[in-house]
Design a protein around this motif. Structure first.
Motif, short mmCIF file in Angstrom:
data_model
loop_
_atom_site.label_atom_id
_atom_site.label_comp_id
_atom_site.label_asym_id
_atom_site.label_seq_id
_atom_site.Cartn_x
_atom_site.Cartn_y
_atom_site.Cartn_z
N GLY A 64 20.40 -14.36 23.43
CA GLY A 64 21.38 -14.40 22.23
C GLY A 64 20.97 -12.54 20.84
N GLY A 65 20.45 -11.81 21.86
CA GLY A 65 20.14 -10.14 21.09
C GLY A 65 20.06 -10.04 19.41
N GLN A 66 19.39 -11.19 19.17
CA GLN A 66 18.72 -11.60 17.25
C GLN A 66 17.71 -10.38 17.74
N SER A 67 16.71 -10.24 18.20
CA SER A 67 15.40 -9.19 18.79
C SER A 67 16.13 -7.29 18.56
N LEU A 68 16.50 -8.18 20.74
CA LEU A 68 17.24 -6.88 21.07
C LEU A 68 17.92 -5.82 20.55
N GLN A 72 22.68 -18.12 10.60
CA GLN A 72 23.47 -17.48 11.23
C GLN A 72 22.50 -17.21 12.96
N VAL A 73 21.43 -16.55 12.57
CA VAL A 73 20.49 -16.85 13.23
C VAL A 73 20.11 -17.61 14.70
N GLY A 112 20.47 -17.48 17.60
CA GLY A 112 19.18 -16.96 18.92
C GLY A 112 18.88 -17.71 19.39
N THR A 113 18.14 -17.79 20.81
CA THR A 113 17.83 -18.33 22.03
C THR A 113 16.08 -18.78 21.58
#
Length: 295
Positions: free
Chosen positions: A32-36, A104-105, A109-110
């Motif tokens: 999901g890229g929400q942290s990376l 939105q997250v 996010g996954t």
């Protein structure tokens, strides 16, 4: 800031993704890229290759087999919160998902990404510790099943090895003997938690506690279990006195870190109150709370 330069490849299968990352020591999986993505933008991470696994449908399945609910790594936070099967078989997990960041997250996010990130202030790791989940991974050497108590480490560290992909999580399904509670405190809903607790318990036909576990949020350098909780409450009909004694026992073992959100003393107090509230919910001691036996 902008991310450093990197190559980008869309994986066509789990094996394809694992093969690509295994060949490059500086490669990372992208879900999901929400942290990376924030880490890249802040230059806290500098991978040479990002392997996008977000289109791998085989990692999105949510199903039940026997007494175990399997949740694929690419299941979105919003699905964890809303899917009827998760609400029925893992209500604690469904409840916690509604506290993850903002809509939105949650829509992007996954589940697997949040677990692999291993943030001590995150909701999902605490819940998995409470329910005794098993993390399923795959690498070039085959599949591993890792008890969550052995998976999480300190400060964003896990048992994952380079080239090993978290593919799903196995969660024991809720039944009639299960009780649960969840409590979290943040300055604003959706902000990083200052403290919290997820409780999962079982009782016998006489109302005595036969097992209880809790995962604590922002209580240490990594996802943290409530040590000594089961010993404090097992074989007891849990009342207010039992809850107070158990919370005092658990909190004595905690050493949260001070940060911009509060001192370690303040955070310890927040975690203690969160655990107290979650236990009161789980054992139906909160008259205004939801009955956690059949939720």
């Amino acid at each position: 800031m902008k991310p450093p330069p990197f190559e980008y490849v869309v994986a066509t299968s789990v094996d394809h993704a694992i093969n690509l990352v295994s060949q490059d020591e500086d490669a990372k999986f992208l879900a999901g890229g929400q942290s990376l993505i924030p880490l890249l933008s802040l230059r806290f991470a500098s991978p040479t290759l990002l392997v996008d696994i977000s289109r791998l449908a085989e990692l999105r399945a949510v199903s039940r087999a026997g007494g175990v609910l399997h949740i694929g790594a690419l299941t979105r936070h919003s699905d964890i919160h809303k899917l009827p099967l998760v609400k029925q078989d893992a209500p604690l997990l469904s409840e916690a998902a509604g506290w993850v960041a903002h809509s939105q997250v949650r829509n992007r996010g996954t589940f697997g990404g949040a677990i692999a990130h291993s943030d001590s202030a995150a909701e999902f790791p605490a819940v998995l510790l409470a329910v005794g989940a098993t993390i399923v991974t795959r690498s070039a050497d085959g599949e591993r099943r890792i008890p969550c108590r052995d998976f999480f480490g300190s400060h964003f560290q896990t048992a994952l090895e380079h080239g090993e992909l978290l593919t799903g999580v196995e969660v024991p399904a809720h039944d009639s003997s299960t009780r649960w509670g969840f409590s979290e405190f943040a300055r604003r809903k959706g902000d990083y938690a200052i403290g919290g607790a997820a409780v999962n318990a079982r009782v016998d036909e006489n109302g005595r506690c036969t097992q209880v576990r809790a995962g604590l949020i922002a209580a240490g350098p990594g996802p943290t279990s409530a040590e000594g909780l089961d010993e404090a409450l097992r074989d007891r009909v849990v009342d207010e006195t039992a809850v107070s004694e158990a919370v005092t026992h658990v909190v004595g073992h905690l050493n949260p870190e001070s940060n911009v959100h509060g001192t370690k003393e303040y955070r310890r107090a927040v975690v203690a109150e969160s655990l107290r509230r979650a236990l009161r919910q789980a054992f139906d001691l909160d008259p205004a709370g939801t009955d956690r036996r059949t939720a």
